[in-house]
Design a protein around this motif. Sequence first.
Motif, PDB file in Angstrom:
ATOM      1  N   LEU A   1       0.979  -1.090  -0.059  1.00  0.00           N
ATOM      2  CA  LEU A   1       0.276  -0.192  -0.240  1.00  0.00           C
ATOM      3  C   LEU A   1       0.503   1.589  -0.297  1.00  0.00           C
ATOM      4  CD1 LEU A   1      -2.814  -0.764   2.687  1.00  0.00           C
ATOM      5  CD2 LEU A   1      -2.745  -1.466   0.265  1.00  0.00           C
ATOM      6  N   PRO A   2       0.338   2.270  -0.309  1.00  0.00           N
ATOM      7  CA  PRO A   2       1.424   3.504  -0.619  1.00  0.00           C
ATOM      8  C   PRO A   2       1.079   4.268   0.603  1.00  0.00           C
ATOM      9  CG  PRO A   2      -0.981   3.420  -2.304  1.00  0.00           C
ATOM     10  CD  PRO A   2      -1.010   2.932  -1.227  1.00  0.00           C
TER      11      PRO A   2
ATOM     12  N   PRO B   1     -10.501  12.890  -3.097  1.00  0.00           N
ATOM     13  CA  PRO B   1      -9.130  11.682  -3.529  1.00  0.00           C
ATOM     14  C   PRO B   1      -8.772  10.768  -1.909  1.00  0.00           C
ATOM     15  CG  PRO B   1      -8.433  13.762  -4.062  1.00  0.00           C
ATOM     16  CD  PRO B   1      -9.628  14.325  -3.885  1.00  0.00           C
ATOM     17  N   PRO B   2      -8.707  10.127  -1.905  1.00  0.00           N
ATOM     18  CA  PRO B   2      -7.637   9.918  -0.689  1.00  0.00           C
ATOM     19  C   PRO B   2      -6.374  10.353  -0.349  1.00  0.00           C
ATOM     20  CG  PRO B   2      -8.288   7.469  -2.024  1.00  0.00           C
ATOM     21  CD  PRO B   2      -8.709   9.177  -2.543  1.00  0.00           C
TER      22      PRO B   2
ATOM     23  N   LYS C   1       0.264   1.321 -11.189  1.00  0.00           N
ATOM     24  CA  LYS C   1      -1.786   1.911 -10.806  1.00  0.00           C
ATOM     25  C   LYS C   1      -1.974   0.110 -10.575  1.00  0.00           C
ATOM     26  CE  LYS C   1      -5.690   1.181 -13.973  1.00  0.00           C
ATOM     27  NZ  LYS C   1      -7.046   1.206 -14.747  1.00  0.00           N
ATOM     28  N   GLN C   2      -1.396  -0.703  -9.935  1.00  0.00           N
ATOM     29  CA  GLN C   2      -1.472  -2.140  -8.965  1.00  0.00           C
ATOM     30  C   GLN C   2      -2.138  -1.452  -7.549  1.00  0.00           C
ATOM     31  OE1 GLN C   2       1.000  -5.805  -9.144  1.00  0.00           O
ATOM     32  NE2 GLN C   2       0.259  -4.807 -11.454  1.00  0.00           N
TER      33      GLN C   2
ATOM     34  N   LEU D   1      -4.185  -0.178  -5.095  1.00  0.00           N
ATOM     35  CA  LEU D   1      -4.807  -1.078  -3.767  1.00  0.00           C
ATOM     36  C   LEU D   1      -4.401   0.326  -2.440  1.00  0.00           C
ATOM     37  CD1 LEU D   1      -2.021  -3.706  -3.961  1.00  0.00           C
ATOM     38  CD2 LEU D   1      -4.426  -4.068  -3.455  1.00  0.00           C
ATOM     39  N   GLY D   2      -4.261   1.294  -2.857  1.00  0.00           N
ATOM     40  CA  GLY D   2      -4.546   2.710  -2.266  1.00  0.00           C
ATOM     41  C   GLY D   2      -5.595   2.950  -1.662  1.00  0.00           C
ATOM     42  N   GLN D   3      -6.629   3.053  -2.617  1.00  0.00           N
ATOM     43  CA  GLN D   3      -7.892   3.730  -3.034  1.00  0.00           C
ATOM     44  C   GLN D   3      -8.764   2.461  -2.506  1.00  0.00           C
ATOM     45  OE1 GLN D   3      -8.784   3.920  -6.889  1.00  0.00           O
ATOM     46  NE2 GLN D   3      -7.834   5.646  -7.018  1.00  0.00           N
TER      47      GLN D   3
END
Length: 509
Positions: free
Chosen positions: A284-285, A419-420, A446-447, A451-453
């Motif tokens: 995750l970011p 946005p997140p 993009k993955q 995942l962060g979203q």
Amino acid sequence: MNIVYDSFAEFNDNTKGFEPALAKKWTVNGDMMTVSLRKQTWHNGDQVTANDVVVQYRLAKYEGDLVWNYLDAVTAKDDSTVQFKLIGELNPTVIKRYILPTRVHAPAYVFKEYLNKIENASEGDERDKAIANLLNYAREKPTGNGPYKVDKTTNSKFELSVYKDHPWADDISVKNYEFKYASGNQDRWASLSSGNIDGYGSTYVPPDVYKSLPDSIREVNFTQYADFALVFNHDDEDFGKRKVRQALAHIIDRKTVANNVGPRTRKPIKVPTGTSPFATKKYLPSSVVDSLNKYETNEEKATKLLQEAGYSKEGNKWVRGDGKPLKAPIKVDSGLSDYVSGVQTIVPQLKSFGIQAELKTIEGVSLSKQIRNSDFRLQGDSWGEWNESYPFFDYRSAFVSQDMVEWRNLPDQVTVPWPPENPNGEKKVKPSKMVIELSETTSKEKQQKLLGQLAWIYNITLPKLQMSERMDQAWINEKDWDVPSNDEDVMGVRFPAFWAVKTGAISPK
């Protein structure tokens, strides 16, 4: 039994990669995954072929295997090469996690007749009958392909010996193997305490029993990337409200719950991301994770959330807008003693806050029927995909699975701050669509964004409230055996009593 049958490859928890077994190599290029089989025979001497794999996969399609959500066809390029035609270019991590753990269970001829009848049957009752015949078929003498073959079976044990034509046969020091029948955990604990067993795979041992084990018994832990959670019925008039779920997250002390669920084997979830702490850190970011709500115990925040949701406190009891008390009956499988302990810990915490919580233990089969009929309000159950470290599978379970969408009534679309990280408004989002996108993208950038979203949405909407993560316990008796240290790569495959033995890493003293 994973010493009687080989998988294509085994996932290694220490290296976080795959160890080759029946497959000597594999590639994912575009919309094709290719698996090359090593030269290996069944225990009757027949060659293991790509056609054996093809028949097994084609049958799995009619059995409803989820891998066929991503496959268009499975074919044999030659005797040792299997080609998996994908539905398009897919996330290679996802498709490898689906395919590489495959164990090939039978030569093609065993089930070819069943496959032909299914594929030649007309749609409807005829095909359903053909599939039912397949599912009801029980082989009297299964033929394995792994390093050990079954010599004898009794009501109390399986007796095995090394299959001399297996590629690893010359490296194996343990020439004979017995699987002994155990009626339950009490039997297993007694065997470990007496030292009359050489090893166990996954076996929970409580702290009091652990203290009594001989010094020769070594514990090997494996993260299970899943465990106990409080699960909501999202159609419920109270717990279908996001702010009520968030309030509960601020009331419940997850550290205490984790300790009571399993004092030595559980760790509390510090930030509910919908995936494991390992996956949170690796995939995750960090900028998203840092912005998430940790839901630390905070009665002021819980009070504010309940008030905003339309509840008020009369004396020491919370009541709804209609004046009725806020009740929290929590159902749990009576056979899952650890989860029962978890709910027993949650109930007094909610009561202390003024919510009329109640433990309801129900026999497992009966509870499953109730859950399928959405006949529950709260449940002590699990989160995540067991033994799977890549978060796609956790989010598929949370946002796409039948048990969440149909039984627990999770809405397909939600409105969240967006946005997140730095929201400047709100947005309607479909997390199930994002999960599908995650499976279909080959872009690592993009993955990570998806995942962060998904973590952001999970943290806000709380499909489930994660409580703890479980460590699986495996056991080796070192009295008569030389065993590698736990941090060596060979000990990272589940479980050492199987993998480390069949690869020759464990040997007699």
